[in-house]
Design a protein around this motif. Structure first.
Motif, PDB file in Angstrom:
ATOM      1  N   SER A 186      52.078  49.328  10.942  1.00 12.43           N
ATOM      2  CA  SER A 186      50.385  49.299  10.348  1.00 12.43           C
ATOM      3  C   SER A 186      49.830  50.187  11.620  1.00 12.43           C
ATOM      4  CB  SER A 186      50.122  47.617  10.690  1.00 12.43           C
ATOM      5  OG  SER A 186      50.425  47.261  11.944  1.00 12.43           O
ATOM      6  N   ALA A 187      48.750  50.421  10.954  1.00 10.67           N
ATOM      7  CA  ALA A 187      47.833  51.106  11.710  1.00 10.67           C
ATOM      8  C   ALA A 187      46.343  51.233  11.563  1.00 10.67           C
ATOM      9  CB  ALA A 187      48.096  52.595  11.368  1.00 10.67           C
ATOM     10  N   VAL A 188      45.519  51.458  12.465  1.00  9.77           N
ATOM     11  CA  VAL A 188      44.144  51.760  12.525  1.00  9.77           C
ATOM     12  C   VAL A 188      43.719  52.942  13.234  1.00  9.77           C
ATOM     13  CG1 VAL A 188      43.604  49.063  12.396  1.00  9.77           C
ATOM     14  CG2 VAL A 188      43.828  50.222  14.706  1.00  9.77           C
ATOM     15  N   SER A 189      42.432  53.301  12.856  1.00 18.67           N
ATOM     16  CA  SER A 189      42.335  54.641  13.493  1.00 18.67           C
ATOM     17  C   SER A 189      40.656  54.542  13.412  1.00 18.67           C
ATOM     18  CB  SER A 189      42.779  55.874  12.886  1.00 18.67           C
ATOM     19  OG  SER A 189      41.992  56.145  11.658  1.00 18.67           O
ATOM     20  N   ILE A 190      40.190  55.556  14.390  1.00 19.69           N
ATOM     21  CA  ILE A 190      38.741  56.062  14.247  1.00 19.69           C
ATOM     22  C   ILE A 190      38.477  57.476  14.464  1.00 19.69           C
ATOM     23  CG2 ILE A 190      38.414  55.437  16.779  1.00 19.69           C
ATOM     24  CD1 ILE A 190      35.402  54.358  16.083  1.00 19.69           C
ATOM     25  N   ARG A 191      37.479  57.855  13.865  1.00 15.90           N
ATOM     26  CA  ARG A 191      37.033  59.370  13.968  1.00 15.90           C
ATOM     27  C   ARG A 191      35.594  59.578  14.132  1.00 15.90           C
ATOM     28  NH1 ARG A 191      39.582  64.819  11.339  1.00 15.90           N
ATOM     29  NH2 ARG A 191      38.094  66.199  11.996  1.00 15.90           N
ATOM     30  N   ARG A 192      34.997  60.306  15.113  1.00 14.66           N
ATOM     31  CA  ARG A 192      33.677  60.506  15.272  1.00 14.66           C
ATOM     32  C   ARG A 192      33.558  61.946  15.273  1.00 14.66           C
ATOM     33  NH1 ARG A 192      33.060  55.968  13.812  1.00 14.66           N
ATOM     34  NH2 ARG A 192      32.068  54.370  14.896  1.00 14.66           N
ATOM     35  N   ASP A 193      32.671  62.687  14.456  1.00 12.53           N
ATOM     36  CA  ASP A 193      32.380  64.001  14.165  1.00 12.53           C
ATOM     37  C   ASP A 193      31.069  64.387  14.582  1.00 12.53           C
ATOM     38  OD1 ASP A 193      35.087  65.243  13.093  1.00 12.53           O
ATOM     39  OD2 ASP A 193      34.436  64.288  11.304  1.00 12.53           O
ATOM     40  N   GLU A 194      30.265  63.541  14.991  1.00 12.81           N
ATOM     41  CA  GLU A 194      29.000  63.783  15.470  1.00 12.81           C
ATOM     42  C   GLU A 194      28.991  64.580  16.778  1.00 12.81           C
ATOM     43  OE1 GLU A 194      30.051  60.653  14.752  1.00 12.81           O
ATOM     44  OE2 GLU A 194      28.975  59.986  13.251  1.00 12.81           O
TER      45      GLU A 194
ATOM     46  N   ALA B  12      43.900  56.689  17.365  1.00 11.57           N
ATOM     47  CA  ALA B  12      44.728  55.703  16.402  1.00 11.57           C
ATOM     48  C   ALA B  12      45.482  54.685  16.980  1.00 11.57           C
ATOM     49  CB  ALA B  12      45.529  56.585  15.266  1.00 11.57           C
ATOM     50  N   HIS B  13      45.839  53.533  16.529  1.00 10.45           N
ATOM     51  CA  HIS B  13      46.734  52.815  17.312  1.00 10.45           C
ATOM     52  C   HIS B  13      47.799  52.434  16.112  1.00 10.45           C
ATOM     53  CE1 HIS B  13      44.863  51.593  20.925  1.00 10.45           C
ATOM     54  NE2 HIS B  13      43.700  52.257  20.138  1.00 10.45           N
ATOM     55  N   VAL B  14      49.171  52.529  16.237  1.00 13.37           N
ATOM     56  CA  VAL B  14      50.173  52.278  15.213  1.00 13.37           C
ATOM     57  C   VAL B  14      51.105  51.125  15.803  1.00 13.37           C
ATOM     58  CG1 VAL B  14      51.996  53.339  13.800  1.00 13.37           C
ATOM     59  CG2 VAL B  14      50.124  54.696  14.229  1.00 13.37           C
ATOM     60  N   LEU B  15      51.506  49.994  15.079  1.00 11.05           N
ATOM     61  CA  LEU B  15      52.515  48.931  15.519  1.00 11.05           C
ATOM     62  C   LEU B  15      53.774  49.044  14.798  1.00 11.05           C
ATOM     63  CD1 LEU B  15      52.073  46.946  17.452  1.00 11.05           C
ATOM     64  CD2 LEU B  15      51.739  45.227  15.567  1.00 11.05           C
ATOM     65  N   LEU B  16      54.758  49.284  15.416  1.00  7.95           N
ATOM     66  CA  LEU B  16      55.839  49.322  14.863  1.00  7.95           C
ATOM     67  C   LEU B  16      56.580  47.980  14.879  1.00  7.95           C
ATOM     68  CD1 LEU B  16      57.126  52.715  15.888  1.00  7.95           C
ATOM     69  CD2 LEU B  16      55.970  52.405  13.927  1.00  7.95           C
TER      70      LEU B  16
ATOM     71  N   ALA C  85      49.850  54.504  20.903  1.00 10.33           N
ATOM     72  CA  ALA C  85      48.231  54.788  20.962  1.00 10.33           C
ATOM     73  C   ALA C  85      48.092  56.409  21.050  1.00 10.33           C
ATOM     74  CB  ALA C  85      47.523  54.065  21.914  1.00 10.33           C
ATOM     75  N   GLY C  86      47.158  56.961  20.125  1.00  9.50           N
ATOM     76  CA  GLY C  86      47.122  58.362  20.628  1.00  9.50           C
ATOM     77  C   GLY C  86      45.678  58.764  20.604  1.00  9.50           C
ATOM     78  N   THR C  87      45.149  59.596  21.399  1.00 10.40           N
ATOM     79  CA  THR C  87      43.669  60.142  21.280  1.00 10.40           C
ATOM     80  C   THR C  87      43.301  61.576  21.462  1.00 10.40           C
ATOM     81  OG1 THR C  87      43.133  58.130  22.728  1.00 10.40           O
ATOM     82  CG2 THR C  87      41.596  59.838  22.634  1.00 10.40           C
ATOM     83  N   TRP C  88      42.493  62.123  20.440  1.00 10.91           N
ATOM     84  CA  TRP C  88      42.080  63.396  20.500  1.00 10.91           C
ATOM     85  C   TRP C  88      40.663  63.587  21.135  1.00 10.91           C
ATOM     86  CZ3 TRP C  88      43.992  65.698  15.322  1.00 10.91           C
ATOM     87  CH2 TRP C  88      45.237  66.270  15.382  1.00 10.91           C
TER      88      TRP C  88
ATOM     89  N   GLY D  53      46.476  64.613  10.545  1.00  8.05           N
ATOM     90  CA  GLY D  53      45.769  64.041  11.629  1.00  8.05           C
ATOM     91  C   GLY D  53      46.604  64.089  13.141  1.00  8.05           C
ATOM     92  N   ILE D  54      45.939  63.082  13.621  1.00  8.56           N
ATOM     93  CA  ILE D  54      46.563  62.755  14.936  1.00  8.56           C
ATOM     94  C   ILE D  54      47.899  62.040  15.054  1.00  8.56           C
ATOM     95  CG2 ILE D  54      45.369  60.585  15.237  1.00  8.56           C
ATOM     96  CD1 ILE D  54      44.881  61.067  18.374  1.00  8.56           C
ATOM     97  N   ILE D  55      48.011  61.187  13.885  1.00  5.05           N
ATOM     98  CA  ILE D  55      49.231  60.439  13.750  1.00  5.05           C
ATOM     99  C   ILE D  55      50.440  61.181  13.392  1.00  5.05           C
ATOM    100  CG2 ILE D  55      50.549  58.869  12.225  1.00  5.05           C
ATOM    101  CD1 ILE D  55      47.824  57.174  12.105  1.00  5.05           C
ATOM    102  N   MET D  56      50.176  62.143  12.359  1.00  7.88           N
ATOM    103  CA  MET D  56      51.375  63.110  11.956  1.00  7.88           C
ATOM    104  C   MET D  56      51.585  64.347  13.138  1.00  7.88           C
ATOM    105  SD  MET D  56      53.467  63.971   9.716  1.00  7.88           S
ATOM    106  CE  MET D  56      53.248  62.901   8.170  1.00  7.88           C
TER     107      MET D  56
END
Length: 334
Positions: free
Chosen positions: A191-199, A207-211, A222-225, A167-170
Motif C-alpha cells: 500500500s502507498a501514499v504520496s504527495i507532490r507540490r509543483d508550485e 511517498a510512503h510505501v508499506l510492505l 519512505a522517499g523524498t525528492w 516517479g519517486i517510487i519507481m
C-alpha cells in the motif's frame, strides 16, 4: 573478446553513465559508448571509445550495459538480447510489469544472462544488514524502516513524468523495496501514499510505501525528492526479536543540516569512495558471471519482482487501496 579482455558496450551518457563508465574501465575492458547525446563528453572525461550507432556498438560488444532513461529500457535491452548479448540494465528493469516479464522471458529463451543494476545490494551498510539477518543476529524480523532522500531531478524532464519514470517510487524507492524483499523475504501486500507540490521554482515529491511480507514482517519505505540543496541521504532501522540494526548516512558523516545554495549540492547520487565503489563491485560481479563465474547477488527475477512491487505501489496510489501480490517462494515467474 581480445586477449581475454571483454569489449563492453555502454549505452547512454546521462548522469548514471558517469558512475558506470569508470567501473567498466577499471574491470580492464575496452569500453565503447553509444548515445545520441553526450557520448563524446562522457568519453573525454573518463576514457573509452565512441560508437556512431547502436548497431555499431552491438556488432563489437561482448556484453552491453544499458544506462538510458527508464522508458527506453525495454526496446534497447530486447534489441541486445535478440543479438545474443548478455545485458546489464540500469534499474528499473522496465517501466511496466509486462515489459519486465518480456525481457526476462526473452533472455531465458535466447540463453543469455540479464541482470538489473540494483547497486544498493553492493553498498557496505546494506551488505552488513543482510549478513546480520542471515546470521540470525536480529532474530525473527518484525519491523523494517527504510528512507532515501535527495534533490528533485529537474535536470532531465522525463524523471518528473510518472508515465515515463514511475516517479519517486519507481526511480528512487525501488532500491529500498528491493532491499526490504532481499532482507525480509517475499511481499504479499503493498500500500502507498504520496504527495507532490509543483508550485514555485522547485517541485517536491514524497511517498510512503508499506510492505507486508509473507513472514508477517512489515517494511515501511519512505522517499523524498526535495529542493536543490537537499543532499542525498539514506537511513534504515531493522528490528527483530533479538535486536535492532540501524544506519544513517548523515549521522555517519557528522552532518546536521544543509542550507547551502542550490549550486553547492548534488542530491541525485550518494558520495562514493572510488577505491571501493559499489558500482565497480556490482559491474565486476556481473562481468565475472558473464565469463562463467558464480551468479551475482541480484538476478533478472529480482529485477522483475522489484518492478512488480513498485507498480503495485503506484496502483495503490491511484486506487487508494492495498494491492495483494502472489508469493514468489521458488523464484518462478508468475
Amino acid at each position: 573478446m581480445k586477449d581475454g579482455a571483454p569489449t563492453i558496450g555502454l549505452i547512454g551518457a546521462g548522469g548514471i553513465a558517469h558512475a558506470h563508465l569508470p567501473g567498466l574501465l577499471r574491470i580492464g575492458a575496452r569500453v565503447v559508448v553509444y548515445s545520441p547525446v553526450g557520448a563524446d563528453d562522457l568519453v573525454a572525461q573518463h576514457g573509452g571509445e565512441v560508437a556512431d550507432t547502436l548497431d555499431d556498438l552491438l556488432a563489437v560488444a561482448d556484453f552491453v550495459d544499458v544506462a538510458t532513461p527508464t522508458h527506453t529500457h525495454h526496446d534497447i535491452v530486447k534489441r541486445a538480447v535478440a543479438r545474443g548479448k548478455n545485458v546489464i540494465s540500469e534499474k528499473p528493469l522496465a517501466r511496466t510489469d509486462a515489459d519486465a516479464r518480456d525481457l526476462v522471458e526473452s533472455a531465458a529463451a535466447r540463453g543469455v544472462q540479464l541482470y538489473p543494476a540494483h547497486v544498493v545490494r553492493y553498498f557496505p551498510e546494506y551488505v552488513r544488514l543482510k549478513e546480520a539477518v542471515d546470521a540470525g543476529l536480529l532474530g525473527e524480523l518484525a519491523v523494517l524502516r527504510f528512507s532515501r532522500s535527495g534533490s528533485f531531478p529537474t535536470r532531465t524532464r522525463w524523471f518528473g513524468d510518472r508515465s515515463l519514470s514511475g516517479g519517486i517510487i519507481m526511480d528512487q524507492m525501488i532500491h529500498d523495496l528491493d532491499i526490504a524483499r532481499w532482507v525480509a523475504g517475499e511481499v504479499v501486500r503493498v500500500s502507498a501514499v504520496s504527495i507532490r507540490r509543483d508550485e514555485g521554482a522547485h517541485p517536491v515529491e514524497a511517498a510512503h510505501v508499506l510492505l507486508t511480507h509473507a513472514s508477517g514482517a512489515i517494511s515501511h519505505v519512505a522517499g523524498t525528492w526535495g529542493p536543490p540543496h537537499l543532499r542525498f541521504a539514506t537511513e534504515y532501522s531493522v528490528t527483530g526479536t533479538r535486536g535492532t540494526l540501524a544506519h544513517s548516512s548523515l549521522a555517519e558523516q557528522n552532518y546536521t543540516a544543509d542550507l547551502e545554495s542550490p549550486e553547492a549540492a548534488d542530491g541525485l547520487l550518494p558520495p562514493i569512495d572510488p577505491a571501493e565503489s559499489p558500482y565497480y563491485l556490482e559491474l565486476r560481479d556481473f562481468a565475472s558471471a558473464f565469463a562463467g563465474g558464480p551468479a551475482p547477488r541480484v538476478s533478472a527475477h529480482d529485477g522483475l519482482v522489484a518492478v512488480a512491487l513498485a507498480n503495485a505501489a503506484l496502483t495503490s496510489l491511484d486506487t487508494g487501496q492495498p494491492v495483494d501480490l502472489p508469493e514468489f517462494p521458488d523464484g518462478a515467474v508468475h
